[in-house]
Design an enzyme around this catalytic site. Structure first.
Site, PDB file in Angstrom:
ATOM      1  N   LYS A 117       7.177  -0.468  -1.363  1.00 14.27           N
ATOM      2  CA  LYS A 117       5.888  -0.225  -2.021  1.00 14.27           C
ATOM      3  C   LYS A 117       6.154   0.303  -3.409  1.00 14.27           C
ATOM      4  O   LYS A 117       7.202   0.906  -3.659  1.00 14.27           O
ATOM      5  CB  LYS A 117       5.081   0.811  -1.232  1.00 14.27           C
ATOM      6  CG  LYS A 117       3.601   0.750  -1.505  1.00 14.27           C
ATOM      7  CD  LYS A 117       2.945  -0.346  -0.691  1.00 14.27           C
ATOM      8  CE  LYS A 117       1.466  -0.397  -0.871  1.00 14.27           C
ATOM      9  NZ  LYS A 117       0.857  -1.316   0.107  1.00 14.27           N
TER      10      LYS A 117
HETATM   11  P1  NAD Z   1      -9.726  -2.828  -3.645  1.00 14.08           P
HETATM   12  O1  NAD Z   1      -9.321  -2.091  -4.848  1.00 14.08           O
HETATM   13  O2  NAD Z   1     -10.042  -4.287  -3.739  1.00 14.08           O
HETATM   14  O3  NAD Z   1     -11.006  -2.131  -2.949  1.00 14.08           O
HETATM   15  C1  NAD Z   1     -11.060  -0.761  -2.662  1.00 14.08           C
HETATM   16  C2  NAD Z   1     -12.475  -0.398  -2.245  1.00 14.08           C
HETATM   17  O4  NAD Z   1     -12.503   1.008  -1.962  1.00 14.08           O
HETATM   18  C3  NAD Z   1     -13.532  -0.626  -3.325  1.00 14.08           C
HETATM   19  O5  NAD Z   1     -14.724  -1.104  -2.717  1.00 14.08           O
HETATM   20  C4  NAD Z   1     -13.769   0.769  -3.896  1.00 14.08           C
HETATM   21  O6  NAD Z   1     -15.061   0.938  -4.441  1.00 14.08           O
HETATM   22  C5  NAD Z   1     -13.610   1.585  -2.626  1.00 14.08           C
HETATM   23  N1  NAD Z   1     -13.341   2.999  -2.931  1.00 14.08           N
HETATM   24  C6  NAD Z   1     -12.539   3.508  -3.898  1.00 14.08           C
HETATM   25  N2  NAD Z   1     -12.615   4.854  -3.890  1.00 14.08           N
HETATM   26  C7  NAD Z   1     -13.444   5.181  -2.872  1.00 14.08           C
HETATM   27  C8  NAD Z   1     -13.937   6.409  -2.360  1.00 14.08           C
HETATM   28  N3  NAD Z   1     -13.569   7.573  -2.898  1.00 14.08           N
HETATM   29  N4  NAD Z   1     -14.781   6.376  -1.295  1.00 14.08           N
HETATM   30  C9  NAD Z   1     -15.155   5.192  -0.763  1.00 14.08           C
HETATM   31  N5  NAD Z   1     -14.739   4.003  -1.214  1.00 14.08           N
HETATM   32  C10 NAD Z   1     -13.903   4.005  -2.258  1.00 14.08           C
HETATM   33  O7  NAD Z   1      -8.539  -2.571  -2.587  1.00 14.08           O
HETATM   34  P2  NAD Z   1      -8.203  -3.416  -1.279  1.00 14.08           P
HETATM   35  O8  NAD Z   1      -7.138  -4.397  -1.621  1.00 14.08           O
HETATM   36  O9  NAD Z   1      -9.470  -3.875  -0.635  1.00 14.08           O
HETATM   37  O10 NAD Z   1      -7.495  -2.284  -0.406  1.00 14.08           O
HETATM   38  C11 NAD Z   1      -8.253  -1.380   0.381  1.00 14.08           C
HETATM   39  C12 NAD Z   1      -7.317  -0.716   1.378  1.00 14.08           C
HETATM   40  O11 NAD Z   1      -6.725  -1.717   2.200  1.00 14.08           O
HETATM   41  C13 NAD Z   1      -6.151   0.075   0.775  1.00 14.08           C
HETATM   42  O12 NAD Z   1      -5.877   1.164   1.637  1.00 14.08           O
HETATM   43  C14 NAD Z   1      -5.003  -0.933   0.819  1.00 14.08           C
HETATM   44  O13 NAD Z   1      -3.727  -0.285   0.819  1.00 14.08           O
HETATM   45  C15 NAD Z   1      -5.297  -1.602   2.139  1.00 14.08           C
HETATM   46  N6  NAD Z   1      -4.704  -2.935   2.319  1.00 14.08           N
HETATM   47  C16 NAD Z   1      -4.969  -3.939   1.441  1.00 14.08           C
HETATM   48  C17 NAD Z   1      -4.419  -5.209   1.668  1.00 14.08           C
HETATM   49  C18 NAD Z   1      -4.733  -6.386   0.768  1.00 14.08           C
HETATM   50  O14 NAD Z   1      -4.319  -7.510   1.105  1.00 14.08           O
HETATM   51  N7  NAD Z   1      -5.462  -6.209  -0.309  1.00 14.08           N
HETATM   52  C19 NAD Z   1      -3.575  -5.425   2.762  1.00 14.08           C
HETATM   53  C20 NAD Z   1      -3.337  -4.372   3.640  1.00 14.08           C
HETATM   54  C21 NAD Z   1      -3.915  -3.134   3.408  1.00 14.08           C
END
Ligand code: NAD
Length: 415
Positions: A108
């Site tokens: 990471k």
């Molecule tokens: P992203 O940046 O596309 O979306 C994040 C979301 O969280 C947004 O809607 C944002 O408004 C919201 N957010 C931010 N701060 C917040 C708060 N304080 N309270 C509530 N909501 C809040 O990110 P993503 O890619 O959707 O990732 C989200 C999670 O999923 C992370 O933990 C990431 O590590 C995990 N994840 C992502 C992937 C992927 O393929 N993108 C894969 C596995 C895990």
């Protein structure tokens, strides 16, 4: 002000590892070997800003384990990134790739910055300089980055280009690329789609009718938005969804198509018609069947776990539940589908992207989704069967499955 628990992500990952290692009777030497990261790098990234000033950013890459294959894991851009969190997320990737049995290890990385305050040119210069610093330790057979919070296909394209300038055309150095540059069809939706495949399996085991389930989702970014769309296509009612500025709630179910269009047009959910506003804290405690945290880590903690009313929690985000909260939820009989299983769909399709790049061919989307379903279903069933046999939670069972694979690979390769 809501109460909060100090979240130490690294401690959480170690605790989860130890729970499973205890259940397996894993000896202390192999424990130390598997817990300690392979390599940690911190780099200085000096950038000329658009106004001519020099600004120095700090970047991190933690490579946790490569016993089962090249290391794999996202790069996030966030002002509050800290090395302990990156270390913990790198370890999660090792267990995640092992639990779904794809031939990768875990890594990471990230840069401490606020990407919203950077122009596109500044973001590109920062990304390219970061890649030039990691140049000798990443690569298609070494360590393969991917998108994470605040990074996207464009950032992956810059990574691919910068690396290829030095090493020749190398699309396999990074996944989550634009489709025009060797990205995989279905990658963008893969984490949400995979999470819903897992939910379909878990619903059967918990006698939950997914077609009638009430679902609350925290986060409407990549993961939250696709999860919401797929789960509502199965007939479930998404009763609440949120972004960082708060959420919206309708006990009769939100019209997800219209919500997603509204969010895309206005960039927030404020004022969405015929729905009540709800805070992110209240959303987690809603009366619903399934809760899907899809935003940040540590949001379910010792101060709110007792008030969670969902029967099933699918951890689409990484590390949304603290260890104390986990114990409280287990006592309450809440089924928690752990992050390393629930959100493994993204890295699984990243694996498909990498294989397509190495073979220089491209799969149709149906093939991607069919293979994704196969892997998610098989992984859930293996974990559920270990959970039944060892009378363990799905989290401990997922770690048992994962640790067993990494430990065996390590012993076979020679310690
Ligand atoms: P992203 O940046 O596309 O979306 C994040 C979301 O969280 C947004 O809607 C944002 O408004 C919201 N957010 C931010 N701060 C917040 C708060 N304080 N309270 C509530 N909501 C809040 O990110 P993503 O890619 O959707 O990732 C989200 C999670 O999923 C992370 O933990 C990431 O590590 C995990 N994840 C992502 C992937 C992927 O393929 N993108 C894969 C596995 C895990």
């Amino acid at each position: 002000m809501s109460e909060t628990e100090r979240i130490d992500c690294e401690k959480i990952t170690h605790f989860q590892f130890d729970q499973a290692a205890d259940a397996m009777g894993l000896d202390s030497e192999i424990r130390d070997l598997l817990k300690t990261p392979f390599r940690e790098v911190q780099v200085k990234i000096p950038i000329k800003m658009d106004d001519g000033r020099l600004k120095v950013f700090v970047g991190y890459r933690v490579q946790h384990n490569n016993a089962r294959g090249p290391m794999k894991g996202g790069i996030r851009y966030h002002p509050e990134i800290d090395p302990g969190e990156v270390r913990s997320l790198a370890a999660l990737m090792t267990w995640k790739t092992a639990v779904v049995n794809i031939p990768f290890g875990g890594a990471k990385g990230g840069v401490a910055c606020d990407p919203k305050g950077l122009s596109s040119d500044e973001l590109e210069r920062m990304t390219r300089t970061f890649v030039s610093m990691l140049d000798t330790i990443i690569g298609p057979y070494q360590d393969i980055p991917a998108p994470d919070v605040n990074t996207n296909a464009q950032v992956m394209a810059w990574i691919m280009d910068e690396y290829s300038r030095r090493h020749g055309y190398s699309p396999g150095v990074v996944t989550g690329k634009p489709i025009d540059l060797g990205g995989s069809k279905g990658r963008e939706e893969a984490t949400g789609r995979g999470c819903v495949f897992i939910l379909q399996e878990a619903a059967r085991d918990t006698n939950l009718d997914l077609g009638k389930a009430r679902v609350a989702i925290q986060g409407i970014g990549n993961v939250g938005s696709h999860t919401a769309r797929f789960v509502s296509e199965l007939g479930a009612r998404v009763v609440a969804i949120s972004d960082s500025r708060g959420g919206i709630y309708d006990p009769d179910g939100l019209p997800m198509d219209r919500v997603l269009t509204y969010k895309a047009e206005r960039r927030n959910l404020i004022g969405f018609p015929n729905a009540r506003p709800i805070t992110n804290e209240a959303l987690l405690e809603l009366d619903c069947d399934i809760l899907i945290p899809s935003a940040l880590g540590g949001v379910i903690h010792k101060f709110n776990a007792d008030r969670i009313r969902a029967k099933v929690i699918a951890e689409a985000a990484n590390s949304p539940t603290t260890t104390t909260a986990d114990e409280i939820l287990e006592k309450k009989g809440v089924v928690v589908i752990p992050d390393i299983l629930a959100n493994a769909g993204g890295v699984t399709v990243s694996y498909f992207e990498w294989t397509q790049n190495l073979q220089q061919r491209s799969w149709e989307e149906e093939e991607v989704n069919r293979e994704l379903r196969k892997i998610m279903v098989r992984s859930y069933q293996q974990v559920a069967s270990v959970a039944r046999e060892s009378k363990a939670t799905l989290r401990v069972a997922s770690y048992i499955v994962a640790i067993d694979k990494v430990a065996r690979a390590t012993r076979l390769r020679g310690i």
